[in-house]
Design an enzyme around this catalytic site. Structure first.
Site, short mmCIF file in Angstrom:
data_model
loop_
_atom_site.label_atom_id
_atom_site.label_comp_id
_atom_site.label_asym_id
_atom_site.label_seq_id
_atom_site.Cartn_x
_atom_site.Cartn_y
_atom_site.Cartn_z
N HIS A 9 0.92 -1.11 0.08
CA HIS A 9 0.02 -0.04 0.12
C HIS A 9 0.88 1.11 -0.17
CE1 HIS A 9 1.00 1.04 4.08
NE2 HIS A 9 0.77 -0.42 4.34
N GLU A 87 -1.59 -6.71 7.74
CA GLU A 87 -0.11 -6.57 8.16
C GLU A 87 -0.03 -7.35 9.38
OE1 GLU A 87 2.81 -5.93 8.04
OE2 GLU A 87 2.99 -3.68 7.68
#
Length: 249
Positions: A9, A87
């Site tokens: 990202h 994550e």
């Protein structure tokens, strides 16, 4: 041959503030939005397109993917969101300033928490408001599945079932796959694809917003892989990621 693209990202609000993020749901910064647009341009210039996309259930990865799709005229593509692509969970470090944490605990300890393979950060207490237990996006999961903290080793163990069960079969079927995820969930995939050792993967830094293109053979072994764009930019971004855990001088 098969094509797989991995994309971390764009810069998030907490990347900008140098804070541990983990499973905390923060948005992209303005620079992160631009990184996503730039990624779309790099992919288009390379002549790449996709059949299916995967991302996590965290906003910064989802919005990166949506911006890329919009810029490429691919907003209609199917998107699969899954918590296994989240994550790494940074436990009690989530929300803390990385440099201040290094000054408090020492750079060596913070490096161990951030970059070692099998040492998790301090866990979140079950009643901590930062815990994912009360988050609606995880409502269907058993409480013992949700992490209170994760090492990279545990992150790899979380991510790989999704690779084996969902992504890999699509790639083998000839679909062109884009995965927009996070630094550590992508490190898990790169470690698996490249056959990296635990020691080697601790030195791997994934830059934000730069497409990593894999060409795979019929058994999903890499024939080639490279970041799109200027190699110097990729190197500089990777070094910036590596330096995030240092105390301010």
């Amino acid at each position: 041959m098969h094509t797989l693209v991995l994309l971390r990202h764009g810069q998030s609000a907490w990347n900008l503030e140098n804070r541990f993020t983990g499973w905390t749901d923060v948005d992209l910064s303005p620079e992160g939005e631009q990184e996503a647009r730039d990624a779309a341009r790099l992919l288009t210039d390379e002549g790449l397109t996709f059949d299916v996309c995967h991302t996590s259930v965290l906003t910064r990865a989802i919005r990166t993917l949506y911006i890329v799709q919009h810029e490429m005229g691919l907003s209609w593509l199917p998107v699969h969101k899954h918590w296994r692509l989240n994550e790494r969970h940074y436990g009690g470090l989530q929300g803390l300033d990385k440099a201040e944490t290094a000054a408090r605990f020492g750079e060596e300890q913070v490096f161990e928490w951030r970059r070692s393979y099998d040492t998790p950060p301090p866990p979140l207490p079950a009643d901590d408001p930062r815990s994912p237990a009360g988050d609606a996006r995880y409502a269907g999961l058993a409480p013992d599945v949700l992490p209170a903290s994760e090492s990279l080793k545990e992150t790899v163990a979380r991510v790989l079932p999704y690779w084996h069960d969902v992504i890999a079969p699509q790639v083998l079927a000839g679909q062109r796959v884009l995965v927009a995820a996070h630094g550590n969930s992508l490190r898990a995939l790169v470690m698996h694809l490249d056959g990296m050792t635990p020691e080697a993967v601790t030195k791997l830094n994934i830059p934000t917003g730069l497409p990593l293109v894999y060409t795979l053979d019929g058994t999903l072994r890499p024939l080639a892989h490279r970041y799109l764009g200027d190699p110097a930019v990729a190197e500089a971004k990777a070094k910036a990621v590596a330096a995030q855990g240092a105390a301010r001088k």
